[in-house]
Design a protein around this motif. Structure first.
Motif, PDB file in Angstrom:
ATOM      1  N   HIS A  15      17.037  28.134 132.712  1.00 27.31           N
ATOM      2  CA  HIS A  15      18.025  27.085 132.445  1.00 27.31           C
ATOM      3  C   HIS A  15      19.040  27.105 133.579  1.00 27.31           C
ATOM      4  N   GLU A  16      19.788  26.015 133.749  1.00 28.31           N
ATOM      5  CA  GLU A  16      20.813  25.976 134.782  1.00 28.31           C
ATOM      6  C   GLU A  16      21.879  27.026 134.495  1.00 28.31           C
ATOM      7  N   GLY A  43      21.100  20.441 146.593  1.00 29.17           N
ATOM      8  CA  GLY A  43      19.676  20.317 146.840  1.00 29.17           C
ATOM      9  C   GLY A  43      18.848  20.973 145.765  1.00 29.17           C
ATOM     10  N   LYS A  44      17.685  21.470 146.142  1.00 19.51           N
ATOM     11  CA  LYS A  44      16.717  22.006 145.197  1.00 19.51           C
ATOM     12  C   LYS A  44      17.211  23.275 144.519  1.00 19.51           C
ATOM     13  N   TYR A  45      17.934  24.130 145.261  1.00 15.84           N
ATOM     14  CA  TYR A  45      18.330  25.427 144.710  1.00 15.84           C
ATOM     15  C   TYR A  45      19.629  25.346 143.907  1.00 15.84           C
ATOM     16  N   CYS A  46      20.614  24.622 144.405  1.00 13.49           N
ATOM     17  CA  CYS A  46      21.915  24.617 143.744  1.00 13.49           C
ATOM     18  C   CYS A  46      22.656  23.312 144.018  1.00 13.49           C
ATOM     19  N   LYS A  47      23.766  23.145 143.306  1.00  7.48           N
ATOM     20  CA  LYS A  47      24.653  21.992 143.473  1.00  7.48           C
ATOM     21  C   LYS A  47      26.093  22.462 143.340  1.00  7.48           C
ATOM     22  N   ILE A  48      26.995  21.631 143.825  1.00  7.76           N
ATOM     23  CA  ILE A  48      28.407  21.952 143.675  1.00  7.76           C
ATOM     24  C   ILE A  48      29.161  20.675 143.340  1.00  7.76           C
ATOM     25  N   ASN A  49      30.118  20.785 142.435  1.00  2.00           N
ATOM     26  CA  ASN A  49      30.913  19.639 142.008  1.00  2.00           C
ATOM     27  C   ASN A  49      32.390  19.999 142.162  1.00  2.00           C
ATOM     28  N   ILE A  50      33.072  19.332 143.069  1.00  2.00           N
ATOM     29  CA  ILE A  50      34.483  19.616 143.318  1.00  2.00           C
ATOM     30  C   ILE A  50      35.352  18.825 142.342  1.00  2.00           C
ATOM     31  N   THR A  51      36.252  19.515 141.655  1.00  7.86           N
ATOM     32  CA  THR A  51      37.152  18.856 140.715  1.00  7.86           C
ATOM     33  C   THR A  51      38.613  18.899 141.172  1.00  7.86           C
ATOM     34  N   ILE A  95      26.447  25.226 140.439  1.00  2.14           N
ATOM     35  CA  ILE A  95      25.273  25.272 139.566  1.00  2.14           C
ATOM     36  C   ILE A  95      24.069  25.829 140.313  1.00  2.14           C
ATOM     37  N   ILE A  96      23.429  26.832 139.741  1.00  3.16           N
ATOM     38  CA  ILE A  96      22.107  27.254 140.208  1.00  3.16           C
ATOM     39  C   ILE A  96      21.094  26.531 139.334  1.00  3.16           C
ATOM     40  N   ASN A  97      20.207  25.772 139.947  1.00  2.00           N
ATOM     41  CA  ASN A  97      19.308  24.897 139.211  1.00  2.00           C
ATOM     42  C   ASN A  97      18.211  25.652 138.460  1.00  2.00           C
ATOM     43  N   LYS A  98      17.787  25.079 137.366  1.00  2.00           N
ATOM     44  CA  LYS A  98      16.627  25.573 136.640  1.00  2.00           C
ATOM     45  C   LYS A  98      15.392  25.455 137.530  1.00  2.00           C
ATOM     46  N   ASN A  99      14.600  26.538 137.610  1.00  6.20           N
ATOM     47  CA  ASN A  99      13.378  26.469 138.411  1.00  6.20           C
ATOM     48  C   ASN A  99      12.190  27.152 137.733  1.00  6.20           C
ATOM     49  N   TYR A 100      12.297  27.327 136.404  1.00  4.93           N
ATOM     50  CA  TYR A 100      11.222  27.989 135.667  1.00  4.93           C
ATOM     51  C   TYR A 100      10.938  27.245 134.368  1.00  4.93           C
ATOM     52  N   THR A 101       9.673  26.982 134.118  1.00  2.86           N
ATOM     53  CA  THR A 101       9.229  26.406 132.845  1.00  2.86           C
ATOM     54  C   THR A 101       7.985  27.161 132.406  1.00  2.86           C
ATOM     55  N   GLU A 102       7.453  26.791 131.257  1.00  2.22           N
ATOM     56  CA  GLU A 102       6.239  27.433 130.772  1.00  2.22           C
ATOM     57  C   GLU A 102       5.072  27.230 131.735  1.00  2.22           C
TER      58      GLU A 102
END
Length: 279
Positions: free
Chosen positions: A128-129, A245-253, A269-276
């Motif tokens: 999960h993220e 990008g694919k690995y992570c994102k950043i949101n400035i507030t 955010i570190i992106n989700k990269n695992y599923t069943e």
């Protein structure tokens, strides 16, 4: 000449804003959280498992972002850690530099009270993220890195205005400095007839996940054209575009200038990269 300036800056591409829906995973019942086995406390196995996992995460972060980032896990117990379950993860780095992205004194902590990773085939996967609250600074050294990055330079070099093979207008690398609570711009402009420099200073505002300039004070005869320039060669847009990008994102507030540093806050955010299907 103003017509040439408007034409040039309007062909720059604006990086789209990034948005996300924040949610925490279901918090599963962790057995014996407060009644950890005595042997774990005596032998230090809990600490060993924690340190091994931290080193693995640090290695994955370095591979993905080409920067040294330290990890500090807060775990439930040895059994849950062996399942990849943990309370929180703190990250910190003196400087993260990845492509056109550069920030200093990065600190982050996961937002959720339950988190999970999966270690498989000598890699860390995220089912999960992972959402982090973060704080970081943007210094004058960081801005120089952005301006000298290949991405920013490619953008400057890709859009000179030419007529019959002659360069009618070209923008050279600007000088940008954070000083005394403001940002100062010096932008060299080359035209077919003459060369000149546009100077101005500004304050900051966060809008659509981008640090934008506000309260611009032009120090030249070009007046409102400065607004067009700042929107199109805003270095902070290229910074975010490099990291999201694919690995992570950043949101400035939040972004606020303090003397010669820009203090920022937001969500990393570190992106989700695992599923069943990864089984």
């Amino acid at each position: 000449m103003k017509v040439f300036l408007v034409l040039f800056f309007m062909i720059f591409t604006v990086i789209p804003a990034f948005s996300f829906d924040f949610y925490c995973p279901n918090e599963y019942k962790i057995a014996d959280i407060n009644n950890e086995k005595i042997i774990n406390k005596i032998t230090g196995l809990n600490f060993a498992s924690k340190k091994i996992t931290e080193v693995i995460i640090e290695g994955e972060l370095k591979k993905a972002l080409n920067s040294k980032i330290y990890a500090d896990l807060d775990i439930y117990n040895i059994d849950s850690m062996n399942k990849g379950e943990f309370k929180s993860l703190k990250l910190n780095s003196k400087r993260i530099q990845y492509k056109a992205f550069s920030i200093s004194d990065f600190e982050a902590k996961t937002k959720c009270g339950y988190n999970k990773i999966i270690y498989k085939n000598k890699r860390v996967y995220y089912p999960h993220e992972l959402y982090f609250d973060y704080k970081a600074a943007i210094t004058n050294e960081d801005i120089k890195h952005i301006l000298n990055s290949q991405e920013f330079q490619n953008k400057l070099n890709s859009f000179p205005i030419t007529v019959k093979g002659n360069t009618v207008l070209k923008i050279h690398t600007p000088e940008i400095e954070i000083k005394g609570g403001k940002i100062y711009y010096t932008i060299p402009v080359e035209t077919l007839l003459l060369n000149f420099v546009i100077n101005f200073n500004s304050e900051l505002i966060v809008k659509n996940n981008t640090i934008s300039l506000t309260n611009i004070s032009p120090n030249s005869i070009f007046g409102n054209i400065t607004n067009v320039i700042t929107d199109k060669i805003n270095p902070f847009k290229y910074e975010l575009g490099s990291l999201n990008g694919k690995y992570c994102k950043i949101n400035i507030t939040k972004a606020q200038i303090s003397d010669n540093i820009i203090n920022t806050e937001g969500i990393f955010i570190i992106n989700k990269n695992y599923t069943e299907n990864n089984e």
